[in-house]
Design a protein around this motif. Sequence first.
Motif, PDB file in Angstrom:
ATOM      1  N   TYR A 179       5.020  -4.278 -10.117  1.00 17.95           N
ATOM      2  CA  TYR A 179       4.103  -4.230  -8.982  1.00 17.95           C
ATOM      3  C   TYR A 179       3.158  -5.454  -8.958  1.00 17.95           C
ATOM      4  O   TYR A 179       2.480  -5.722  -7.984  1.00 17.95           O
ATOM      5  N   GLY A 180       3.129  -6.162 -10.057  1.00 19.88           N
ATOM      6  CA  GLY A 180       2.291  -7.363 -10.146  1.00 19.88           C
ATOM      7  C   GLY A 180       2.634  -8.073 -11.434  1.00 19.88           C
ATOM      8  O   GLY A 180       3.381  -7.539 -12.264  1.00 19.88           O
ATOM      9  N   LYS A 181       2.072  -9.274 -11.595  1.00 17.76           N
ATOM     10  CA  LYS A 181       2.343 -10.009 -12.826  1.00 17.76           C
ATOM     11  C   LYS A 181       1.564  -9.378 -13.978  1.00 17.76           C
ATOM     12  O   LYS A 181       0.520  -8.761 -13.749  1.00 17.76           O
ATOM     13  N   HIS A 182       2.051  -9.606 -15.186  1.00 16.35           N
ATOM     14  CA  HIS A 182       1.356  -9.070 -16.360  1.00 16.35           C
ATOM     15  C   HIS A 182       0.526 -10.189 -16.987  1.00 16.35           C
ATOM     16  O   HIS A 182       1.021 -11.300 -17.152  1.00 16.35           O
TER      17      HIS A 182
ATOM     18  N   TRP B 163      -5.656   0.962  -0.399  1.00 15.70           N
ATOM     19  CA  TRP B 163      -4.998   0.333  -1.552  1.00 15.70           C
ATOM     20  C   TRP B 163      -4.556  -1.091  -1.262  1.00 15.70           C
ATOM     21  O   TRP B 163      -3.688  -1.635  -1.945  1.00 15.70           O
ATOM     22  N   GLU B 164      -5.142  -1.681  -0.245  1.00  9.85           N
ATOM     23  CA  GLU B 164      -4.689  -2.996   0.197  1.00  9.85           C
ATOM     24  C   GLU B 164      -4.710  -4.048  -0.916  1.00  9.85           C
ATOM     25  O   GLU B 164      -3.819  -4.888  -1.008  1.00  9.85           O
ATOM     26  N   LEU B 165      -5.720  -3.990  -1.756  1.00 15.11           N
ATOM     27  CA  LEU B 165      -5.861  -5.038  -2.771  1.00 15.11           C
ATOM     28  C   LEU B 165      -5.302  -4.631  -4.131  1.00 15.11           C
ATOM     29  O   LEU B 165      -5.530  -5.299  -5.135  1.00 15.11           O
ATOM     30  N   SER B 166      -4.568  -3.510  -4.156  1.00 12.16           N
ATOM     31  CA  SER B 166      -4.092  -3.024  -5.456  1.00 12.16           C
ATOM     32  C   SER B 166      -2.998  -3.932  -6.024  1.00 12.16           C
ATOM     33  O   SER B 166      -2.268  -4.590  -5.296  1.00 12.16           O
ATOM     34  N   THR B 167      -2.928  -3.950  -7.337  1.00 16.28           N
ATOM     35  CA  THR B 167      -1.898  -4.731  -8.035  1.00 16.28           C
ATOM     36  C   THR B 167      -1.911  -4.305  -9.507  1.00 16.28           C
ATOM     37  O   THR B 167      -2.505  -3.284  -9.852  1.00 16.28           O
ATOM     38  N   LEU B 168      -1.269  -5.072 -10.349  1.00 16.29           N
ATOM     39  CA  LEU B 168      -1.424  -4.840 -11.793  1.00 16.29           C
ATOM     40  C   LEU B 168      -2.455  -5.854 -12.263  1.00 16.29           C
ATOM     41  O   LEU B 168      -2.395  -7.020 -11.872  1.00 16.29           O
ATOM     42  N   GLY B 169      -3.382  -5.410 -13.104  1.00 13.31           N
ATOM     43  CA  GLY B 169      -4.397  -6.362 -13.527  1.00 13.31           C
ATOM     44  C   GLY B 169      -5.372  -5.797 -14.524  1.00 13.31           C
ATOM     45  O   GLY B 169      -5.106  -4.761 -15.156  1.00 13.31           O
ATOM     46  N   ASP B 170      -6.513  -6.479 -14.631  1.00 17.04           N
ATOM     47  CA  ASP B 170      -7.535  -6.129 -15.618  1.00 17.04           C
ATOM     48  C   ASP B 170      -8.378  -4.971 -15.068  1.00 17.04           C
ATOM     49  O   ASP B 170      -9.087  -5.125 -14.069  1.00 17.04           O
TER      50      ASP B 170
ATOM     51  N   LYS C 209       5.656   2.107 -16.566  1.00 13.87           N
ATOM     52  CA  LYS C 209       7.114   2.226 -16.625  1.00 13.87           C
ATOM     53  C   LYS C 209       7.549   3.536 -15.947  1.00 13.87           C
ATOM     54  O   LYS C 209       8.409   3.538 -15.061  1.00 13.87           O
ATOM     55  N   ALA C 210       6.876   4.626 -16.349  1.00 18.50           N
ATOM     56  CA  ALA C 210       7.249   5.925 -15.799  1.00 18.50           C
ATOM     57  C   ALA C 210       7.030   5.963 -14.288  1.00 18.50           C
ATOM     58  O   ALA C 210       7.784   6.614 -13.557  1.00 18.50           O
ATOM     59  N   ALA C 211       6.022   5.263 -13.820  1.00 19.24           N
ATOM     60  CA  ALA C 211       5.715   5.291 -12.382  1.00 19.24           C
ATOM     61  C   ALA C 211       6.561   4.283 -11.602  1.00 19.24           C
ATOM     62  O   ALA C 211       6.463   4.205 -10.375  1.00 19.24           O
ATOM     63  N   GLY C 212       7.369   3.505 -12.317  1.00 18.31           N
ATOM     64  CA  GLY C 212       8.212   2.503 -11.641  1.00 18.31           C
ATOM     65  C   GLY C 212       7.386   1.364 -11.065  1.00 18.31           C
ATOM     66  O   GLY C 212       7.741   0.786 -10.039  1.00 18.31           O
ATOM     67  N   LEU C 213       6.289   1.073 -11.719  1.00 14.04           N
ATOM     68  CA  LEU C 213       5.400   0.044 -11.174  1.00 14.04           C
ATOM     69  C   LEU C 213       5.328  -1.208 -12.057  1.00 14.04           C
ATOM     70  O   LEU C 213       4.422  -2.034 -11.882  1.00 14.04           O
ATOM     71  N   GLU C 214       6.255  -1.334 -12.975  1.00 18.01           N
ATOM     72  CA  GLU C 214       6.178  -2.476 -13.905  1.00 18.01           C
ATOM     73  C   GLU C 214       6.231  -3.821 -13.181  1.00 18.01           C
ATOM     74  O   GLU C 214       5.683  -4.806 -13.634  1.00 18.01           O
TER      75      GLU C 214
ATOM     76  N   GLU D  21       0.853  -1.201   0.000  1.00 22.48           N
ATOM     77  CA  GLU D  21       0.000   0.000   0.000  1.00 22.48           C
ATOM     78  C   GLU D  21       0.888   1.250   0.000  1.00 22.48           C
ATOM     79  O   GLU D  21       0.634   2.205  -0.724  1.00 22.48           O
ATOM     80  N   PHE D  22       1.896   1.196   0.859  1.00 22.10           N
ATOM     81  CA  PHE D  22       2.804   2.329   0.981  1.00 22.10           C
ATOM     82  C   PHE D  22       3.471   2.619  -0.364  1.00 22.10           C
ATOM     83  O   PHE D  22       3.511   3.748  -0.845  1.00 22.10           O
ATOM     84  N   ARG D  23       3.927   1.552  -0.990  1.00 20.27           N
ATOM     85  CA  ARG D  23       4.658   1.718  -2.261  1.00 20.27           C
ATOM     86  C   ARG D  23       3.757   2.292  -3.359  1.00 20.27           C
ATOM     87  O   ARG D  23       4.136   3.239  -4.053  1.00 20.27           O
ATOM     88  N   ILE D  24       2.560   1.736  -3.488  1.00 23.19           N
ATOM     89  CA  ILE D  24       1.702   2.174  -4.606  1.00 23.19           C
ATOM     90  C   ILE D  24       1.267   3.626  -4.403  1.00 23.19           C
ATOM     91  O   ILE D  24       1.237   4.417  -5.347  1.00 23.19           O
ATOM     92  N   MET D  25       0.968   3.987  -3.165  1.00 23.57           N
ATOM     93  CA  MET D  25       0.501   5.356  -2.932  1.00 23.57           C
ATOM     94  C   MET D  25       1.608   6.361  -3.235  1.00 23.57           C
ATOM     95  O   MET D  25       1.359   7.439  -3.775  1.00 23.57           O
ATOM     96  N   LYS D  26       2.800   5.976  -2.876  1.00 24.46           N
ATOM     97  CA  LYS D  26       3.934   6.861  -3.143  1.00 24.46           C
ATOM     98  C   LYS D  26       4.099   7.049  -4.659  1.00 24.46           C
ATOM     99  O   LYS D  26       4.224   8.177  -5.158  1.00 24.46           O
ATOM    100  N   ALA D  27       4.019   5.948  -5.383  1.00 22.16           N
ATOM    101  CA  ALA D  27       4.211   6.017  -6.838  1.00 22.16           C
ATOM    102  C   ALA D  27       3.077   6.777  -7.518  1.00 22.16           C
ATOM    103  O   ALA D  27       3.290   7.579  -8.425  1.00 22.16           O
ATOM    104  N   LEU D  28       1.857   6.528  -7.061  1.00 27.39           N
ATOM    105  CA  LEU D  28       0.713   7.162  -7.724  1.00 27.39           C
ATOM    106  C   LEU D  28       0.668   8.665  -7.461  1.00 27.39           C
ATOM    107  O   LEU D  28       0.241   9.430  -8.326  1.00 27.39           O
ATOM    108  N   ALA D  29       1.090   9.066  -6.265  1.00 28.41           N
ATOM    109  CA  ALA D  29       1.115  10.508  -5.971  1.00 28.41           C
ATOM    110  C   ALA D  29       1.995  11.211  -7.004  1.00 28.41           C
ATOM    111  O   ALA D  29       1.638  12.259  -7.540  1.00 28.41           O
ATOM    112  N   ASN D  30       3.130  10.568  -7.312  1.00 29.10           N
ATOM    113  CA  ASN D  30       4.031  11.156  -8.316  1.00 29.10           C
ATOM    114  C   ASN D  30       3.416  11.160  -9.707  1.00 29.10           C
ATOM    115  O   ASN D  30       3.759  11.982 -10.544  1.00 29.10           O
TER     116      ASN D  30
END
Length: 1066
Positions: A418-421, A491-498, A411-416, A336-345
């Motif tokens: 963050y989850g499986k593709h 953002w507990e359940l956040s990831t990369l997905g559909d 890519k720009a957010a450094g979240l590539e 959660e900490f990581r995604i929020m930091k990245a998304l704020a940017n």
Amino acid sequence: MYSLGPNMCLRRLLQSAQLQRAWRAVFVKHVQGRHQGAWRWTHSGGGTYRAVIFDMGGVLIPSPGRVAAEWEVQNHIPSGTILKALISGGENGPWMKFMRAEITTEEFLQKFGRLWSEISKTSVPVDSFFSLLTSERVAKQFPVMTEAITQIRAKGLQTAVLSNNFYLPNGKSFLPLDRKQFDVVVESCLEGVCKPDARMYKLCLERLGRQPSESIFLDDLGPNLKAAASLGIHTIKVHDPETAVKELETLLGFPLRMAVPNTRPVRKTMEIPKDSLEKYLKDLLGTQATGPLELLQFDHGQSNPTYYIRLAKHQLVLRKKPPGTLLPSAHAVEREFRIMKALANAGVPVPKVLDLCEDSRVIGTPFYLMEYCPGLIYKDPSLPGLEPSQRQAIYTAMNRVLCKIHSVDLKAAGLEDYGKHGDYIARQVQTWIKQYRASETSTIPPMERLIEWLPVHLPRQQQTTVVHGDFRLDNLLFHPETAEVLAVLDWELSTLGDPLADVASSCLAHYLPSSFPIQPGLRDSDLTELGIPTAEEYFRMYCLHMGIRPTENWNFYMAFSFFRIAAILQGVYKRSLTGHASSATAEQTGKLTEFMSNLAWDFAVKEGFRVFKEMPATKPLTRSHHTRARPQSLPRTPGMRSYVTSTDSSPAHVSKGALVFSPEGLSAPVRELYQRLKQFMERHVYPAEPELQHHQASAEKWTPSPLVEDLKEKAKAEGLWNLFLPVETDPEKKYGAGLTNVEYAHLCEVMGTSLYAPEIFNCSAPDTGNMELLVRYGTEEQKARWLIPLLEGKVRSCFAMTEPQVASSDATNIESSIREEDGFYVINGHKWWVSGILDPRCQLCVFMGKTDPHAPRHQQQSMLLVPMDTPGIKIIRPLTVYGLEDAPGGHGEVLFEQVCVPKENMVLGPGRGFEIAQGRLGPGRIHHCMRLIGYSERALALMKARAKSRMAFGKPLVEQGTVLADIAQSRVEIEQARLLVLKAAHVMDVAGNKAAALDIAMIKMVAPSMAYRVTDRAIQAFGAAGLSSDYPLAQFFTRARALRFADGPDEVHRAAVAKMELKRCS
Ligand SMILES: Cc1cc2nc3c(=O)[nH]c(=O)nc-3n(C[C@H](O)[C@H](O)[C@H](O)COP(=O)(O)OP(=O)(O)OC[C@H]3O[C@@H](n4cnc5c(N)ncnc54)[C@H](O)[C@@H]3O)c2cc1C
């Protein structure tokens, strides 16, 4: 989609001051009689208040007036009748006596019900009103009052409740409140006196040890307030709890609402070591962070407990893992900490995160800190108090912010990483299945079905973006004055997905009822009036903004979203059992798993229907295995048969149907349906046969097997449902799959390979014939009452024609009478062999009898729809077929004695029974023939397998010449019969049932005997085992034998064929 139904009327009614006034009048009248001249309003104020006294109904819980009004609207009872009944009798009326406990609940309900019936001139379900009034759903304390009481007590003031209440049937008084909130509780039913009797107030003050001037009393009824005021108590009139609390705040001089919205004191089980946290924060924030640490807990955070912290000028939010053993990969606060930091940017509105502490020694679990962001959270998705345009703006903003999340450049957010593709949904389905299994406490049938259904219906194409995982309105923080989303939370359940999973998730509330315990829903709201987009509009809005085409399998995404919520709730429930749930309501929420899974399953069913509804009505012709017939209108060559087959492939013939004599020749969509049906048979039906057979032989045999019901649900979800209705009967595919008779013949044959299959696909006799009868001849009312539940597979039906005293193969012999009397039809008759009548689900009997014995021979008969619960229907006994009862439907011998049915239950009109019988029994009867081919194929397959493996006299049976001859004979006979079935079906398709009379008669003459011979040979090859119930052969044999009568005796069909043949020659 949403109509201006009773809810709207209800809302208007509740807003009506007239109703409120009327309700109060009951009490005014009562008081005026007893306290004349005793009024004195006092709000003199001054002095220090030491106690606050609350009335219950209308102050702490909803007023009975509102409940009564709501109930009257819902039950179509004239508005205000409850009120009239309540005031009736004044002081000595049943209501007042009940509150003083002078009469029991039973006596009250009796007397009150009588009064009420007299007033409304109809019988009234008084028990139902009483249940609602005292139900947990209605009698719930207002949260704003709970908060106020907590604050009052925190300041050292006393609290009391002073209620006019009554005893419940269980002997307890009606007080749906936590008694611990009050120092004193005074109840009228315990004391034998009611407000506004001064003794009540005095009792309360005495027990509190307070003077009237030290107390404040809140009530919604004027007379009660006046009585209190006359004693010198300060009073507040409660119109609505929120305003009353504000007034109370002014009088007390301290806040009664939590300074931070949506927070409460930290729960006992969720406490964290304050000292250790304070030290950590001071180190983190620097030396200027001095002063006491204030800690509150947010209501939010079922999963990860969330706290509000004030330390000096800092306002922070802390989010941590819950205590106890956790399910694998859940509660990852680090992510959660990581995604929020990245998304704020990346410009997504999220709270600003400050620090992640993974050291469990500080507060017991890892946690992270973010800045407190003041704003509004809309907990109720109907957005009460806002204008339609504001609601529209809020939902649009919600939609836009979701688009923003889904548009983040990974890519720009450094979240590539963050989850499986790819394959997100497939992985999610497996994850939630696993999570569910890990916290399963009992078997929930819809969950089991979903666990099978979801993995085989995954979307083919998926995009990969950041997904929030729990995107909904109450996870958004809005600007207090504009429709701007200030922050997306949780953002507990956040990831990369559909991304479509998020869109579906944000529409969950649309399908939940407004009274839903965890979160109110929108299901019963008029969205158009509210200005809120429907789920479909919301979805389209999203697609438009993202520039994508709306997906077809939206129902899948909804099914998945509800399934996932169900699995989450199950986890919460399991944890509540071990005492670690982060919310007091966890136990209650966990029990909602089944509710959610049923909603999920509804979408799975919808998806199944979508698939077959989308099959084109006209079937493109493919492949070589078909020929086409000329329609009747084409000129006939004298002496030639009317419906010659032709290989003409000119486009003019394409839409007229095809004689497809092997499944490979079916059009692509029907071929796919055929394959799915076969797979379903292999996967679900054949393996279930032993259990179903066991059920039929058990003591529960007259109760439908739960396994059949379960398989029916599965079949529905696969779109394998109501396949039988021919396209010519249902051209718009309103009720069924819209197959031609030829197409259905191939599918019906597959169903015929198991005796249990037809019911599983809602394709079994006699329901199919009755449904077709209703589609063809039923009025709209008859369809609504009978056809729809039959099509849904909720009820079953029977057909009563045959009578023991007459040769019923000649239907003109039928003697049962249908007599018209006082606007009704009265039936008298003796029937037997009524298949299905013993099934407890059987609710409709299609009855054939004589309305006019003097009319021409074929106009004497009529058909009536007889509800099975009509008095006068007596089932004498179940009949047996070769000793078999065919439970649970059975075949009943039945007496109809003075059975009285409304005139509108007549089908088509009096004297038209024969005409209907022709329509009903045409396609219906050839369905039996289609199934008989299936019986025979299965019998031959079993025979071949047995003959190959069984050794006798030194060699396998299959090497015996007689066995070989039997196999060959059976194959040939099956092929012959199948061709004849297909031909009959084909002629019905291209020229209609009437024109196909000869073909229908021929196949009805041929199929049962053929199946009877083929199964007989198979039984012979099996040896004695063939007669046992270890194999389906014996049952196939008896069914085939019975069908040489049940579908009309062979001789009658033979006579018909001969008659037509002779006519043709002349
Ligand atoms: C398993 C099963 C389920 C059934 N389900 C239903 C149901 O749901 N509803 C319902 O109403 N009925 C049902 N029936 C009854 C069935 O429709 C009748 O049995 C059938 O119509 C024959 O009527 P019957 O028994 O009165 O025989 P009858 O009419 O008495 O005939 C007896 C025999 O007379 C001979 N015969 C009759 N007419 C001719 C002719 N023209 N030429 C030469 N010989 C002739 C035939 O050999 C015939 O078998 C069911 C029967 C069975 C066995």
